[in-house]
Design an enzyme around this catalytic site. Structure first.
Site, PDB file in Angstrom:
ATOM      1  N   ASP A  76      -7.923  -5.344  -0.316  1.00  0.00           N
ATOM      2  CA  ASP A  76      -8.364  -6.230  -1.406  1.00  0.00           C
ATOM      3  C   ASP A  76      -7.993  -7.686  -1.196  1.00  0.00           C
ATOM      4  O   ASP A  76      -8.412  -8.546  -1.972  1.00  0.00           O
ATOM      5  CB  ASP A  76      -7.748  -5.744  -2.725  1.00  0.00           C
ATOM      6  CG  ASP A  76      -8.323  -4.397  -3.121  1.00  0.00           C
ATOM      7  OD1 ASP A  76      -7.539  -3.439  -3.279  1.00  0.00           O
ATOM      8  OD2 ASP A  76      -9.555  -4.302  -3.237  1.00  0.00           O
ATOM      9  N   HIS A  79       0.856  -1.192   0.000  1.00  0.00           N
ATOM     10  CA  HIS A  79       0.000   0.000   0.000  1.00  0.00           C
ATOM     11  C   HIS A  79       0.890   1.239   0.000  1.00  0.00           C
ATOM     12  O   HIS A  79       1.939   1.260   0.617  1.00  0.00           O
ATOM     13  CB  HIS A  79      -0.895   0.019   1.249  1.00  0.00           C
ATOM     14  CG  HIS A  79      -2.079   0.907   1.100  1.00  0.00           C
ATOM     15  ND1 HIS A  79      -2.021   2.258   1.317  1.00  0.00           N
ATOM     16  CD2 HIS A  79      -3.348   0.647   0.716  1.00  0.00           C
ATOM     17  CE1 HIS A  79      -3.203   2.797   1.084  1.00  0.00           C
ATOM     18  NE2 HIS A  79      -4.037   1.841   0.728  1.00  0.00           N
TER      19      HIS A  79
END
Ligand code: SDX
Length: 428
Positions: free
Chosen positions: A363, A306
């Site tokens: 996700d 991320h």
């Protein structure tokens, strides 16, 4: 602590103001930089650049903190609903009982799409990507009630926001029904937001789908966890389009397109594809991780890493717990979940991932939940869009009421220096 930063350039010294946020995060305000020094800044991917001041969501990537309007995501995930959280994000405060009832009434009032829109679905070829349909149909929905497209109409903003949230859900379900050649389902007046979506997705003319409260709660929580995430790629897109004073529908339709990318919202599909390929190939997970580390042909551990979180994505933890509870309740054993858990264990004990602070993101497990509910993989990113919609609406509104300037970044030109036109006959 100094309230300015000193820049020394070309023998001169410049004092640049320091801006401090609610949580004491700091920024150098470079508003006057070019005028004072002739310099601009360059920051690939905007990794170090704040685009705005925002009061909507706070993320601390190092400590794995996520708060919507000051409320920790861990609290909202267990105590609030998606619609309640949407109200919080858009209007800044948790709704009172009457405000929530009024907002729900607006969602119910606008849950149908115009009958003429049904024919638009016929215009798409079979197997059209649902995100392409969603983006196109959001702009189409705006055309049927122009009053809601007026960007500065304060009086209609709440209704416009509710209308968009409600119809996006109906459009998404309708695009799924179209893709499987089944008749579209009209919303049921007795069902709330998430349960109605499941009804519209799965009911048949001869047999209504009665939403299991556990499934409704798991999906509602998943939508809530996707509701906002400050200046991510798609939200920044919505803000940029909104900064030109484009209407809400056009700005959100642009956000849908940005979310579609596999590095962003499309990652939930890429995770399932990655796990399915591993299951079918029988490749040892350790071998796959070595290929990831070698970067064989761009192989990445999808659902990991991320830009902001350099610790666990708090949403991933909540989604994993919700995933375990749902699959147990439904009595489902999904071999992809076993693979995902083992891959996570291998990655989190490998220096490549540890050094780069790569952890599961939102996700990584979300697709497992959606599979258990029966949502097809090609609808996963649409589900992300439905969840992210209140955040997009909140940020669009924040841009509009802040009366900020149109977004127009600078660049460093690296193309050819000045040269003269060469007539066609002389070009060899
Ligand atoms: C979302 O911004 C948001 O908030 C987004 C989001 C939201 O709610 O809106 O949180 C939703 O988009 C989550 C991210 C979903 N995407 C994926 O899961 C795709 C896989 N992840 C990566 O592609 C990547 O981690 C990104 C895109 C998420 C972040 O990219 P960055 O910040 O540009 O990081 P990078 O590519 O510069 O990586 C830094 C290093 C590199 O290695 P080095 O060159 O330093 O040696 O980490 C490596 C990368 O190669 N790396 C990975 C990796 N992610 C980063 N290596 C293997 N697998 C990965 N997934």
């Amino acid at each position: 602590m100094s309230n300015t930063a000193t820049l020394v350039y070309d023998g001169k010294q410049y004092e640049l103001p320091i801006v401090v946020g609610t949580e004491h995060e700091k920024a150098i305000d470079i508003t006057s930089l070019r005028a004072d020094t002739g310099l601009i800044t360059l920051d690939s991917g905007y990794a170090n650049t704040g685009a705005c001041r925002s009061a909507i969501t706070y993320i601390d990537g190092e400590r794995g903190i996520l708060r919507y309007r000051g409320y920790p995501i861990e609290e909202l995930a267990v105590k609030a609903t998606f619609v309640e959280t949407s109200y919080l994000l858009i209007f800044g405060e948790l709704p009172t009982a009457s405000q929530l009832a009024d907002f729900r009434a607006l969602l119910a009032e606008h849950e149908l799409i115009h009958e003429d829109m049904r024919h638009h679905f016929d215009g798409f070829p079979p197997n059209s990507p649902p995100m392409a349909i969603l983006s196109a149909m959001i702009n189409a929905a705006g055309c049927f009630e122009p009053v809601f497209m007026a960007p500065d109409d304060d009086e209609h903003f709440m209704e416009s926001a509710a209308r968009l949230m409600s119809k996006v859900r109906t459009i998404a379900a309708a695009s799924y029904r179209k893709s499987i050649g089944k008749p579209m389902n009209y919303p049921r007046p007795d069902l709330r937001y998430t349960a109605n979506f499941l009804h519209m997705m799965f009911s048949r003319p001869h047999r209504l789908y009665e939403p299991d409260p556990v499934v409704v709660e798991a999906l509602d929580r998943l939508l809530l966890l996707h509701a906002d995430h400050e200046q991510n790629c798609s939200t920044s897109t919505v803000r940029m389009v909104g900064s030109s004073h484009a209407n809400l529908y056009a700005s959100v339709a642009a956000g849908v397109c940005a979310l579609w990318g596999p590095l962003h919202g499309g990652a939930n599909v890429a995770v399932i594809e990655m796990l399915t390929k591993l299951l079918e190939s029988g490749e040892k997970l350790e071998t796959f991780i070595e290929r990831v580390k070698r970067r064989d042909a761009g192989v990445r551990l999808m659902g990991f890493g991320h830009r902001v979180y350099k610790n666990f994505d708090p949403r991933a933890k909540i989604i994993k717990a919700s995933c375990d509870a749902l699959l147990e309740r439904l009595g489902i054993h999904d071999p992809l979940l076993d693979l995902a858990v083992r891959l996570e264990e291998i990655a989190l004990s490998d220096d490549y991932f540890i050094e780069r602070k790569l952890y599961p993101n939102v996700d990584y497990y979300s697709g497992i939940i959606m599979r258990a509910i029966g949502i097809p993989t090609n609808m996963f990113t649409v589900m992300f869009a439905i969840g992210r919609l209140p955040g997009w609406i909140a940020h669009w509104r924040e841009v509009r009421i802040s009366d900020s300037r149109i977004d127009r970044p600078r660049q460093i030109y690296v193309g050819p220096a000045e040269r003269s036109y060469v007539p066609l006959e002389e070009r060899g």
